[in-house]
Design an enzyme around this catalytic site. Structure first.
Site, PDB file in Angstrom:
ATOM      1  N   ASN A 119       7.344  -0.917   0.299  1.00 23.13           N
ATOM      2  CA  ASN A 119       5.934  -0.082   0.722  1.00 23.13           C
ATOM      3  C   ASN A 119       6.193   0.711   2.023  1.00 23.13           C
ATOM      4  OD1 ASN A 119       4.910  -0.537  -1.994  1.00 23.13           O
ATOM      5  ND2 ASN A 119       3.600  -2.136  -1.104  1.00 23.13           N
ATOM      6  N   ASP A 138       4.025  -4.343  -5.594  1.00 22.13           N
ATOM      7  CA  ASP A 138       3.546  -4.685  -6.502  1.00 22.13           C
ATOM      8  C   ASP A 138       4.752  -5.164  -7.804  1.00 22.13           C
ATOM      9  OD1 ASP A 138       0.891  -4.434  -5.939  1.00 22.13           O
ATOM     10  OD2 ASP A 138       0.945  -2.186  -6.326  1.00 22.13           O
ATOM     11  N   LYS A 179      27.000  -5.592  -3.935  1.00 24.37           N
ATOM     12  CA  LYS A 179      26.699  -4.200  -3.846  1.00 24.37           C
ATOM     13  C   LYS A 179      27.011  -3.418  -5.180  1.00 24.37           C
ATOM     14  CE  LYS A 179      26.778  -0.153  -0.829  1.00 24.37           C
ATOM     15  NZ  LYS A 179      27.726   0.746   0.017  1.00 24.37           N
ATOM     16  N   ASP A 208       0.063 -11.871  -7.084  1.00 19.18           N
ATOM     17  CA  ASP A 208      -0.977 -11.356  -6.108  1.00 19.18           C
ATOM     18  C   ASP A 208      -1.422 -12.401  -5.114  1.00 19.18           C
ATOM     19  OD1 ASP A 208      -3.349 -10.256  -5.203  1.00 19.18           O
ATOM     20  OD2 ASP A 208      -3.474  -8.645  -6.803  1.00 19.18           O
ATOM     21  N   LYS A 219     -11.575  -3.353  -7.098  1.00 23.92           N
ATOM     22  CA  LYS A 219     -10.711  -4.302  -6.643  1.00 23.92           C
ATOM     23  C   LYS A 219     -11.208  -5.518  -6.018  1.00 23.92           C
ATOM     24  CE  LYS A 219      -7.000  -2.073  -5.094  1.00 23.92           C
ATOM     25  NZ  LYS A 219      -6.216  -1.172  -4.457  1.00 23.92           N
TER      26      LYS A 219
END
Ligand code: C5P
Length: 420
Positions: A208, A276, A286, A303, A335
């Site tokens: 992220n 997520d 690799k 979560d 949320k």
């Protein structure tokens, strides 16, 4: 704000020295007594005359000035201060502090000091990122010397990067935190911060976008308020927040494990941008580029926020963050309910808001009312991440003060009933 406080401001060499003049003005406006030491380098950028005029006091420059030694020695200069601020703190002065050198008035005063010290580093980004400077910063933060900034942006040399001195208003905000009477003393806080990275193979990952700046600022403000802070962070370029216990993690799973291991706590703040999804089967080698691109199978991560908010050791106050690109109010409210937290800091990260990696944030605070029947909503102005952190910590302090008052009432009520 700073009535009866004496601040010793050390101005070392750097173009950011001009911002120190604004800092002196802000300190004086808030009733602080300001004493200033100007290093030889500092006086190349601002004049003793302007520093003296704004601080309304004479400026100290020379270790060997007989007058200074007789009337105001370096020991006394440091003793009479409630806080010492070095702004700008040059790479050179930071290196001297880390190694205990004392070859001018500024370094000698710092070495002779037993007072809290706040550094506002300012230098070229290469100098800041140089391992020598980073090692010196680590040494100083381990000695509980606090840092504000540096921040990223364009520099005087025309290059861009991390190394600009924090804005005077942010430094004032950090100073404010120093004069708390440690209202969160005795409380344990967990702050998650930064991104998580989920490995595809030994060299690739999905992740992220997150600089970790907001979580870092919150951890720093909590430390200043006296909390015992456990800062669980994904990969960022930031140094550990001074005074906090830092636990470095990479994946969402590692972050969850670290959080669960650190519980119980009184406060949990989930600022981390947790992935997520993670890769279902990470390749141990690799993946070769030749042939068809790999079909990545994703599975959901746990979560962390929800796990903490429904945990048997649920902290008294659980705060989540929610980055949204649309329908902020509706999504944030949902949320808050879905994750069972007490507060949710919602921020609009749509392109127009320009929040990622920046030093400013624009947030809304959503809170459950005490009976959890309603949700209140407050929109904050766009402000620096340091100010957002300070404002949030001020709200936390008020909540715990209220809880303490209620507990005292409960005890009194119980006593009344018992004696009836
Ligand atoms: O659902 P969303 O990712 O938007 O929720 C954001 C909030 O939830 C943040 O506080 C973030 O730290 C937390 N979170 C978490 N674990 C996840 C995903 C998000 O703790 N797996």
């Amino acid at each position: 704000m700073f009535k009866d406080k004496t601040i010793l401001l050390i101005i070392s060499g750097g173009i950011a020295a001009y911002k120190s003049l604004e800092l002196i003005r802000g300190l004086r406006k808030n009733n602080a007594r300001v004493r200033c030491i100007l290093t030889k380098g500092g006086s190349e950028f601002v004049t003793p005359m302007s520093v003296s005029a704004l601080s309304e006091h004479e400026v100290y420059t020379d270790l060997w000035s007989l007058k200074d030694e007789r009337e105001m020695g370096h020991i006394q200069l440091s003793r009479e201060a409630d806080l010492i601020i070095v702004a700008p703190a040059s790479a050179n002065l930071i290196a001297k502090m880390a190694h205990g050198l004392a070859d001018d008035l500024a370094s000698t005063t710092l070495l002779a000091s037993d007072k809290p010290i706040l550094l506002a580093p300012a230098m070229n980004h290469m100098m800041w990122n140089n391992p020598a400077t980073q090692d010196n910063i680590k040494t100083l933060t381990h000695r509980n010397i606090a840092l504000i900034g540096p921040v990223s942006g364009e520099m005087a040399c025309g290059e861009t990067g991390l190394g600009r001195m924090g804005e005077p208003d942010d430094i004032l905000c950090a100073i404010q935190g120093f004069f708390y009477d440690r209202p969160l003393n005795g409380l344990k806080a967990i702050v998650t911060s930064g991104p998580t990275f989920e490995p595809i193979d030994p060299v690739r990952f999905i992740g992220n976008r997150s600089s970790g700046k907001q979580g870092h600022a919150i951890a720093t403000a909590l430390v200043r308020a006296g909390a015992d802070v456990h800062y669980i962070s994904g990969s960022t370029h930031l140094p550990p927040p001074s005074g906090a216990t830092e636990i470095k993690v990479e994946t969402a799973q590692e972050m969850l494990k670290a959080v669960e291991h650190t519980l119980p706590a009184d406060i949990f703040i989930g600022t981390a941008a947790v992935c997520d999804w993670t890769i279902d089967q990470t390749s141990t080698h690799k993946i070769k580029k030749e042939g068809d691109p790999p079909q990545l199978i994703l599975k959901e991560t746990s979560d962390i926020l929800k796990t903490v908010a429904t945990h048997k050791d649920r902290p008294h106050l659980v705060i989540g963050f929610g980055a949204e690109t649309e329908n902020l109010k509706e999504n944030a409210t949902n949320k808050l309910k879905r994750k069972n937290c007490d507060w949710l800091v919602g921020n609009d990260v749509s392109e127009t808001q320009n929040v990622f990696g920046q030093d400013e944030n624009q947030v809304c605070l959503f809170k459950y009312t005490d009976d959890r029947k309603d949700i209140t909503y407050e929109e904050w102005d766009r402000m620096s991440k340091t100010r957002v952190a300070q404002k949030l910590v001020d709200e936390i302090i008020m909540t715990f003060e209220q809880t303490n008052r209620d507990n005292i009432h409960d005890i009194t009520d119980t006593k009344n009933i018992a004696t009836q």
